[in-house]
Write a protein that holds these residues in place. Structure first.
Motif, PDB file in Angstrom:
ATOM      1  N   ARG A  36       0.826  -1.215   0.000  1.00 21.84           N
ATOM      2  CA  ARG A  36       0.000   0.000   0.000  1.00 21.84           C
ATOM      3  C   ARG A  36       0.860   1.266   0.000  1.00 21.84           C
ATOM      4  N   VAL A  37       1.850   1.324   0.878  1.00 20.63           N
ATOM      5  CA  VAL A  37       2.711   2.507   0.965  1.00 20.63           C
ATOM      6  C   VAL A  37       3.537   2.663  -0.312  1.00 20.63           C
ATOM      7  N   ALA A  38       4.058   1.570  -0.855  1.00 24.72           N
ATOM      8  CA  ALA A  38       4.827   1.636  -2.094  1.00 24.72           C
ATOM      9  C   ALA A  38       3.958   2.164  -3.231  1.00 24.72           C
ATOM     10  N   GLN A  39       2.731   1.691  -3.334  1.00 23.62           N
ATOM     11  CA  GLN A  39       1.816   2.159  -4.381  1.00 23.62           C
ATOM     12  C   GLN A  39       1.504   3.644  -4.214  1.00 23.62           C
ATOM     13  N   GLU A  40       1.265   4.071  -2.982  1.00 22.01           N
ATOM     14  CA  GLU A  40       0.961   5.483  -2.737  1.00 22.01           C
ATOM     15  C   GLU A  40       2.151   6.374  -3.077  1.00 22.01           C
ATOM     16  N   LEU A  41       3.364   5.937  -2.732  1.00 20.79           N
ATOM     17  CA  LEU A  41       4.554   6.715  -3.066  1.00 20.79           C
ATOM     18  C   LEU A  41       4.745   6.787  -4.578  1.00 20.79           C
ATOM     19  N   LEU A  42       4.572   5.664  -5.251  1.00 27.03           N
ATOM     20  CA  LEU A  42       4.693   5.655  -6.698  1.00 27.03           C
ATOM     21  C   LEU A  42       3.727   6.663  -7.315  1.00 27.03           C
ATOM     22  N   GLU A  43       2.476   6.623  -6.894  1.00 23.63           N
ATOM     23  CA  GLU A  43       1.469   7.539  -7.438  1.00 23.63           C
ATOM     24  C   GLU A  43       1.806   8.996  -7.135  1.00 23.63           C
ATOM     25  N   ASP A  44       2.369   9.252  -5.954  1.00 21.71           N
ATOM     26  CA  ASP A  44       2.709  10.614  -5.565  1.00 21.71           C
ATOM     27  C   ASP A  44       3.898  11.157  -6.364  1.00 21.71           C
ATOM     28  N   PHE A  45       4.917  10.358  -6.576  1.00 22.00           N
ATOM     29  CA  PHE A  45       6.114  10.796  -7.299  1.00 22.00           C
ATOM     30  C   PHE A  45       5.914  10.811  -8.814  1.00 22.00           C
ATOM     31  N   ASP A  46       4.981  10.036  -9.324  1.00 19.07           N
ATOM     32  CA  ASP A  46       4.785   9.838 -10.763  1.00 19.07           C
ATOM     33  C   ASP A  46       4.039  11.022 -11.388  1.00 19.07           C
ATOM     34  N   ALA A  47       4.765  12.075 -11.741  1.00 16.18           N
ATOM     35  CA  ALA A  47       4.159  13.304 -12.259  1.00 16.18           C
ATOM     36  C   ALA A  47       3.456  13.098 -13.596  1.00 16.18           C
ATOM     37  N   ASP A  48       4.016  12.264 -14.469  1.00 19.20           N
ATOM     38  CA  ASP A  48       3.405  12.080 -15.792  1.00 19.20           C
ATOM     39  C   ASP A  48       2.432  10.899 -15.854  1.00 19.20           C
ATOM     40  N   LYS A  49       2.196  10.258 -14.725  1.00 19.47           N
ATOM     41  CA  LYS A  49       1.197   9.186 -14.579  1.00 19.47           C
ATOM     42  C   LYS A  49       1.420   8.003 -15.521  1.00 19.47           C
ATOM     43  N   VAL A  96       6.744  -0.070  -8.624  1.00 21.71           N
ATOM     44  CA  VAL A  96       6.202  -0.309  -7.288  1.00 21.71           C
ATOM     45  C   VAL A  96       7.027  -1.351  -6.522  1.00 21.71           C
ATOM     46  N   LEU A  97       7.564  -2.337  -7.220  1.00 22.63           N
ATOM     47  CA  LEU A  97       8.382  -3.354  -6.543  1.00 22.63           C
ATOM     48  C   LEU A  97       9.687  -2.771  -6.014  1.00 22.63           C
ATOM     49  N   GLU A  98      10.261  -1.833  -6.747  1.00 23.12           N
ATOM     50  CA  GLU A  98      11.488  -1.189  -6.272  1.00 23.12           C
ATOM     51  C   GLU A  98      11.210  -0.286  -5.073  1.00 23.12           C
ATOM     52  N   PHE A  99      10.085   0.417  -5.081  1.00 21.84           N
ATOM     53  CA  PHE A  99       9.709   1.199  -3.899  1.00 21.84           C
ATOM     54  C   PHE A  99       9.516   0.274  -2.700  1.00 21.84           C
ATOM     55  N   ARG A 100       8.845  -0.836  -2.934  1.00 22.82           N
ATOM     56  CA  ARG A 100       8.592  -1.783  -1.836  1.00 22.82           C
ATOM     57  C   ARG A 100       9.901  -2.340  -1.266  1.00 22.82           C
ATOM     58  N   ALA A 101      10.817  -2.721  -2.123  1.00 25.37           N
ATOM     59  CA  ALA A 101      12.110  -3.241  -1.655  1.00 25.37           C
ATOM     60  C   ALA A 101      12.859  -2.176  -0.859  1.00 25.37           C
ATOM     61  N   TYR A 102      12.763  -0.934  -1.298  1.00 21.61           N
ATOM     62  CA  TYR A 102      13.445   0.163  -0.611  1.00 21.61           C
ATOM     63  C   TYR A 102      12.859   0.394   0.783  1.00 21.61           C
TER      64      TYR A 102
END
Length: 158
Positions: A36-49, A96-102
């Motif tokens: 959940r947190v990884a997905q939310e961070l991805l969506e927040d950082f992803d400016a061009d969607k 999202v997997l890289e955010f999760r691993a981080y």
């Protein structure tokens, strides 16, 4: 507190084992929260969607750069973190997997940060090296950390 405890009773037997206790005290150790947190961070950082985060999106993320948006030293640190630590598959994007691993507290990044914190607390002269005197001076700090049951449950190397 009781409601949290009740929701964490994974096995349904009315008692918490050590892993369930760790999940209660540190929700980031659970797969659901990490996803959940990884997905939310991805969506927040992803400016061009486009469902991935480029180096530029990561370095210049407005919400996380309040007060230091023009700081080239921070830019440099963020670039280094992205390329050396976060971009596991070296495709120049984060998924999202890289955010999760981080984020995973059981992973290498958590251990490195944990070691940095422990070293910082013991390094009296702030030379980024621990002398025998500094280690001896903080012996109980290191010993208590090793004996912490939550840390032991996360890290099997203890």
């Amino acid at each position: 507190r009781f409601k949290q405890w009740y929701q964490r009773r994974v096995r349904g037997d009315g008692v918490l084992n050590i892993i369930e206790y760790v999940a209660l005290r540190n929700p980031m150790t659970t797969g659901y929260v990490l996803r959940r947190v990884a997905q939310e961070l991805l969506e927040d950082f992803d400016a061009d969607k486009d469902r991935r985060v480029s180096l530029d999106e990561f370095v210049h993320h407005g919400a996380s750069r309040v007060g230091d948006a023009q700081d080239s030293e921070i830019d440099s640190l963020r670039r280094a973190e992205f390329t050396a630590v976060m971009d596991i598959n070296k495709d120049k994007f984060l998924d999202v997997l890289e955010f999760r691993a981080y984020l995973d507290p059981r992973g290498r990044n958590f251990l490195t940060n944990e070691a940095r914190l422990m070293m910082h607390e013991a390094d009296k002269d702030q030379d980024f090296r621990l002398s025998m005197g500094e280690v001896k001076g903080k012996y109980l700090h290191f010993q208590r950390h090793k004996e912490n049951q939550v840390i032991r449950a996360i890290h099997d190397e203890f």
